[in-house]
Write a protein that holds these residues in place. Sequence first.
Motif, short mmCIF file in Angstrom:
data_model
loop_
_atom_site.label_atom_id
_atom_site.label_comp_id
_atom_site.label_asym_id
_atom_site.label_seq_id
_atom_site.Cartn_x
_atom_site.Cartn_y
_atom_site.Cartn_z
N ARG A 16 0.86 -1.19 0.00
CA ARG A 16 0.00 0.00 0.00
C ARG A 16 0.89 1.24 0.00
N GLY A 17 0.52 2.22 -0.80
CA GLY A 17 1.30 3.45 -0.88
C GLY A 17 2.35 3.44 -1.98
N ALA A 18 2.52 2.31 -2.65
CA ALA A 18 3.56 2.21 -3.69
C ALA A 18 3.33 3.21 -4.82
N LYS A 25 -9.73 7.96 3.24
CA LYS A 25 -10.43 6.93 4.01
C LYS A 25 -9.53 5.75 4.37
N ASP A 26 -8.39 5.59 3.66
CA ASP A 26 -7.47 4.49 3.95
C ASP A 26 -6.44 4.84 5.02
N GLY A 27 -6.44 6.09 5.48
CA GLY A 27 -5.46 6.51 6.48
C GLY A 27 -4.17 6.97 5.81
#
Length: 161
Positions: A16-18, A25-27
């Motif tokens: 995640r974040g790549a 909403k995902d933080g």
Amino acid sequence: MGPVAVEKDAVFTLPRGATGFFRPKDGPLPETAPRAFRAALYAAARAAGGRVGEMEEQAYPRSFHTATVVEAAGERVVLCHAHHPWIAFAGERRDWYTDEFLSPPPWAGAFAGLGFTVLDRARLTLPLADVDTSVLTRDEWRQVRLHGLTTLGGVLFNAWD
């Protein structure tokens, strides 16, 4: 035990974040601190017998910090992902990349010694079909298609908005 897979042949799994694409909403996304990149950059420049040139921190919508190391062989562009400790090398500064990556110079090991992962040209030019993209959201896939990206490096070092 069977043979151990060589890291270079291992499937690259996108965390995640790549992509740098952020959905509130995902933080918050993880962050590669510019200070850590700067410290590694100076160590690499010393290892190269050169000096740090310009450094530009990541700014929206780019997913990476950019800097240069000036050495006898010329100037190298160093890319540092803003959300994961990944380092790549390129020949010129751009707002996004597709396959314009260079092989790491001999002094790239200085980054690895400080906790960064140096991505080589072969890894960065991997076709997306050979990457584990299961974490990508529908929005991220829309951006991939919109920008015509087909390589791992294109997904990691981008400027989507």
